[in-house]
Enzyme design. Structure first.
Site, PDB file in Angstrom:
ATOM      1  N   GLY A  54       0.826  -1.197   0.000  1.00 53.08           N
ATOM      2  CA  GLY A  54       0.000   0.000   0.000  1.00 53.08           C
ATOM      3  C   GLY A  54       0.856   1.241   0.000  1.00 53.08           C
ATOM      4  O   GLY A  54       2.008   1.210   0.452  1.00 53.08           O
ATOM      5  N   GLN A  59       3.291   9.764   0.748  1.00 54.72           N
ATOM      6  CA  GLN A  59       4.541   9.009   0.651  1.00 54.72           C
ATOM      7  C   GLN A  59       5.199   9.180  -0.722  1.00 54.72           C
ATOM      8  O   GLN A  59       6.347   8.819  -0.905  1.00 54.72           O
ATOM      9  CB  GLN A  59       4.287   7.523   0.906  1.00 54.72           C
ATOM     10  N   CYS A  96       6.299  -0.084   7.524  1.00 51.79           N
ATOM     11  CA  CYS A  96       5.864   1.032   6.679  1.00 51.79           C
ATOM     12  C   CYS A  96       6.996   1.382   5.723  1.00 51.79           C
ATOM     13  O   CYS A  96       8.147   1.450   6.143  1.00 51.79           O
ATOM     14  CB  CYS A  96       5.522   2.227   7.568  1.00 51.79           C
ATOM     15  N   LEU A  97       6.653   1.601   4.466  1.00 51.13           N
ATOM     16  CA  LEU A  97       7.687   1.911   3.469  1.00 51.13           C
ATOM     17  C   LEU A  97       8.405   3.222   3.776  1.00 51.13           C
ATOM     18  O   LEU A  97       9.521   3.431   3.333  1.00 51.13           O
ATOM     19  CB  LEU A  97       7.073   1.964   2.064  1.00 51.13           C
ATOM     20  N   HIS A 138      -4.097   1.585   7.578  1.00 51.47           N
ATOM     21  CA  HIS A 138      -2.718   2.097   7.607  1.00 51.47           C
ATOM     22  C   HIS A 138      -2.564   3.270   6.631  1.00 51.47           C
ATOM     23  O   HIS A 138      -2.051   4.332   6.994  1.00 51.47           O
ATOM     24  CB  HIS A 138      -1.757   0.952   7.255  1.00 51.47           C
ATOM     25  N   GLU A 139      -3.045   3.086   5.402  1.00 55.13           N
ATOM     26  CA  GLU A 139      -2.900   4.148   4.393  1.00 55.13           C
ATOM     27  C   GLU A 139      -3.787   5.347   4.717  1.00 55.13           C
ATOM     28  O   GLU A 139      -3.418   6.487   4.466  1.00 55.13           O
ATOM     29  CB  GLU A 139      -3.209   3.617   2.983  1.00 55.13           C
ATOM     30  N   HIS A 142      -2.002   7.540   7.018  1.00 57.56           N
ATOM     31  CA  HIS A 142      -1.035   8.398   6.310  1.00 57.56           C
ATOM     32  C   HIS A 142      -1.702   9.677   5.812  1.00 57.56           C
ATOM     33  O   HIS A 142      -1.137  10.758   5.900  1.00 57.56           O
ATOM     34  CB  HIS A 142      -0.454   7.667   5.098  1.00 57.56           C
TER      35      HIS A 142
HETATM   36 ZN    ZN Z   1       3.026   3.368   5.803  1.00 60.97          ZN
END
Ligand code: ZN
Length: 170
Positions: A54, A59, A96-97, A138-139, A142
């Site tokens: 995701g 991001q 998380c990326l 999660h997204e 963000h």
């Molecule tokens: Zn994340």
């Protein structure tokens, strides 16, 4: 949003912890036009290249309410997502990326009902559970400037402090 801008986004890669945009509340998208579709594609590329499941637009360096998700069931592209209803609770470790190597246990609803705009500008409502529900929550965090570290206990935060300092220095 121009082709040049999309090029810049891809070149820059995923925004890492320490950049203020990750703490910004993303703006509502009024209409999904060609630029937004390009942005969706760029976000999907960044996500797949990083082997993530995701990615939120913050991001990719753009504070708009857009997210892409693929937990194995195909690519989802959503704008302005919001949770209508939640059910159940589960606590699972998440990464998380934008926070490489950081893992935090996060309590989230097991099942959610979501309303969003799809890439064709249609309002969609659907239910999601387990990993898809988790990825969506999660997204969506963000898009509100919230990160998994915000869920960490104070003990965990002390433990993470050095790691986060290194990420901020890049
Ligand atoms: Zn994340």
């Amino acid at each position: 949003m121009s082709v040049k801008k999309i090029d810049e986004i891809l070149k820059r890669g995923i925004v890492i912890y320490g950049e203020p945009i990750l703490r910004k509340k993303a703006k509502t998208v009024k209409f999904i036009g060609e630029p937004e579709r390009w942005l969706f594609e760029a976000m999907a590329k960044l996500m797949y290249d990083a082997q993530g499941c995701g990615l939120a637009a913050n991001q990719a360096g753009i504070a708009l309410q857009l997210l892409v998700i693929d937990v194995g069931g195909g690519l989802l592209k959503l704008a302005n997502p919001r949770i209508l209803k939640k059910e159940g609770i589960a606590e699972i470790e998440e990464g998380c990326l934008s926070l490489p190597k950081v893992v935090v246990k996060v309590k989230r609803a097991k099942k959610i009902w979501v309303e969003a705009l799809n890439s064709e500008n249609q309002k969609v409502t659907f239910e999601a559970q387990d990993i898809l529900a988790r990825a969506l929550q999660h997204e969506m965090d963000h898009l509100n400037g919230k990160l998994i570290i915000d869920y960490a206990s104070w003990r965990r935060r002390i433990f993470l402090r050095r790691q986060l300092r290194l990420l901020r220095k890049g």
